[in-house]
Design a protein around this motif. Structure first.
Motif, PDB file in Angstrom:
ATOM      1  N   UNK A  99       0.833  -1.208   0.000  1.00 31.18           N
ATOM      2  CA  UNK A  99       0.000   0.000   0.000  1.00 31.18           C
ATOM      3  C   UNK A  99       0.862   1.251   0.000  1.00 31.18           C
ATOM      4  N   UNK A 100       1.944   1.246   0.747  1.00 29.21           N
ATOM      5  CA  UNK A 100       2.843   2.419   0.774  1.00 29.21           C
ATOM      6  C   UNK A 100       3.418   2.683  -0.616  1.00 29.21           C
ATOM      7  N   UNK A 101       3.826   1.636  -1.305  1.00 31.63           N
ATOM      8  CA  UNK A 101       4.359   1.827  -2.656  1.00 31.63           C
ATOM      9  C   UNK A 101       3.259   2.305  -3.597  1.00 31.63           C
ATOM     10  N   UNK A 102       2.089   1.700  -3.504  1.00 29.91           N
ATOM     11  CA  UNK A 102       0.972   2.114  -4.354  1.00 29.91           C
ATOM     12  C   UNK A 102       0.618   3.574  -4.094  1.00 29.91           C
ATOM     13  N   UNK A 104       2.593   5.920  -3.158  1.00 26.59           N
ATOM     14  CA  UNK A 104       3.631   6.750  -3.779  1.00 26.59           C
ATOM     15  C   UNK A 104       3.425   6.850  -5.287  1.00 26.59           C
ATOM     16  N   UNK A 105       3.161   5.725  -5.931  1.00 28.29           N
ATOM     17  CA  UNK A 105       2.954   5.724  -7.386  1.00 28.29           C
ATOM     18  C   UNK A 105       1.702   6.522  -7.748  1.00 28.29           C
ATOM     19  N   UNK A 106       0.631   6.336  -6.990  1.00 26.95           N
ATOM     20  CA  UNK A 106      -0.610   7.062  -7.268  1.00 26.95           C
ATOM     21  C   UNK A 106      -0.447   8.560  -7.020  1.00 26.95           C
ATOM     22  N   UNK A 107       0.513   8.927  -6.153  1.00 25.12           N
ATOM     23  CA  UNK A 107       0.793  10.344  -5.889  1.00 25.12           C
ATOM     24  C   UNK A 107       1.725  10.942  -6.942  1.00 25.12           C
ATOM     25  N   UNK A 108       2.127  10.124  -7.907  1.00 24.93           N
ATOM     26  CA  UNK A 108       2.969  10.615  -8.988  1.00 24.93           C
ATOM     27  C   UNK A 108       4.458  10.481  -8.742  1.00 24.93           C
ATOM     28  N   UNK A 109       4.842   9.843  -7.653  1.00 22.28           N
ATOM     29  CA  UNK A 109       6.262   9.645  -7.354  1.00 22.28           C
ATOM     30  C   UNK A 109       6.806   8.455  -8.127  1.00 22.28           C
ATOM     31  N   UNK A 110       8.087   8.461  -8.366  1.00 24.07           N
ATOM     32  CA  UNK A 110       8.740   7.361  -9.074  1.00 24.07           C
ATOM     33  C   UNK A 110       9.250   6.364  -8.041  1.00 24.07           C
ATOM     34  N   UNK A 111       8.358   5.529  -7.540  1.00 23.07           N
ATOM     35  CA  UNK A 111       8.706   4.557  -6.507  1.00 23.07           C
ATOM     36  C   UNK A 111       9.380   3.348  -7.152  1.00 23.07           C
ATOM     37  N   UNK A 112      10.430   2.840  -6.514  1.00 21.85           N
ATOM     38  CA  UNK A 112      11.098   1.654  -7.077  1.00 21.85           C
ATOM     39  C   UNK A 112      10.185   0.441  -7.014  1.00 21.85           C
ATOM     40  N   UNK A 113      10.448  -0.515  -7.908  1.00 24.17           N
ATOM     41  CA  UNK A 113       9.673  -1.753  -7.912  1.00 24.17           C
ATOM     42  C   UNK A 113       9.814  -2.446  -6.565  1.00 24.17           C
ATOM     43  N   UNK A 114       8.745  -3.038  -6.118  1.00 23.52           N
ATOM     44  CA  UNK A 114       8.738  -3.673  -4.802  1.00 23.52           C
ATOM     45  C   UNK A 114       8.929  -5.181  -4.930  1.00 23.52           C
ATOM     46  N   UNK A 115       9.900  -5.688  -4.202  1.00 26.72           N
ATOM     47  CA  UNK A 115      10.106  -7.139  -4.165  1.00 26.72           C
ATOM     48  C   UNK A 115       9.135  -7.801  -3.189  1.00 26.72           C
ATOM     49  N   UNK A 116       8.478  -6.987  -2.370  1.00 25.46           N
ATOM     50  CA  UNK A 116       7.486  -7.501  -1.432  1.00 25.46           C
ATOM     51  C   UNK A 116       6.321  -8.133  -2.193  1.00 25.46           C
ATOM     52  N   UNK A 117       6.091  -7.674  -3.408  1.00 27.24           N
ATOM     53  CA  UNK A 117       5.032  -8.237  -4.237  1.00 27.24           C
ATOM     54  C   UNK A 117       5.256  -9.735  -4.453  1.00 27.24           C
ATOM     55  N   UNK A 118       6.503 -10.142  -4.568  1.00 29.61           N
ATOM     56  CA  UNK A 118       6.807 -11.567  -4.754  1.00 29.61           C
ATOM     57  C   UNK A 118       6.480 -12.369  -3.488  1.00 29.61           C
ATOM     58  N   UNK A 119       6.624 -11.753  -2.336  1.00 29.99           N
ATOM     59  CA  UNK A 119       6.245 -12.415  -1.080  1.00 29.99           C
ATOM     60  C   UNK A 119       4.737 -12.648  -1.069  1.00 29.99           C
ATOM     61  N   UNK A 120       3.977 -11.637  -1.510  1.00 29.79           N
ATOM     62  CA  UNK A 120       2.522 -11.769  -1.578  1.00 29.79           C
ATOM     63  C   UNK A 120       2.136 -12.919  -2.512  1.00 29.79           C
TER      64      UNK A 120
END
Length: 142
Positions: A99-102, A104-120
């Motif tokens: 959610x924190x990464x999302x 950031x991306x939805x706010x227009x920031x260039x957030x790095x890809x999350x490896x936590x997604x692979x854990x999910x």
């Protein structure tokens, strides 16, 4: 087959179907649709997975109650417990990070890809296998 076992079997397979349809079909295909940007895909994904996790929590609660009432064998209890624990880790530990990464991306920031997604995703696989095994064991014990 007792009523609690019948309810548990139904809930396990409905839950399994929901996870399979959303996590393994809808989620990956959404980003392949024409004109779906990362922002749109993340916005849709956030809504869909929030709803899925709410429904999964209801199913997990129903399962725990029905299994406590029906006292199934150890194999079914272990399988369902693994599925419920995988969901708990997803909701309590992993989703807040995603959610924190999302955000950031939805706010227009260039957030790095999350490896936590692979854990999910790994937890989705564990949950899927546990639900399948739990459902089969419950059916076999009936």
């Amino acid at each position: 087959m007792s009523t609690s076992t019948a309810v548990a079997v139904a809930v396990v397979f409905v839950w399994l179907g929901m996870v399979a349809a959303i996590s393994f079909i809808e989620a990956p295909l959404k980003f392949r649709a024409p004109n779906v940007t990362l922002v749109i895909g993340l916005g849709i994904g956030r809504l869909v997975f929030r709803a899925l996790n709410i429904v999964e929590t209801v199913w997990a609660t129903v399962l725990v109650v029905t299994l406590l009432l029906g006292l199934p064998g150890t194999d079914a209890t272990v399988a369902v417990t693994i599925a419920v624990l995988a969901l708990a880790v997803q909701v309590i530990v992993v989703r807040p990070r995603l959610t924190r990464r999302t955000d950031a991306v939805l706010a227009g920031l260039d957030a790095p890809r999350s490896h936590v997604h692979y854990v999910y995703i790994a937890l989705e696989v564990v949950k899927t296998i546990a639900l399948l095994v739990g459902g089969i064991v419950l059916l076999a014990s009936a």
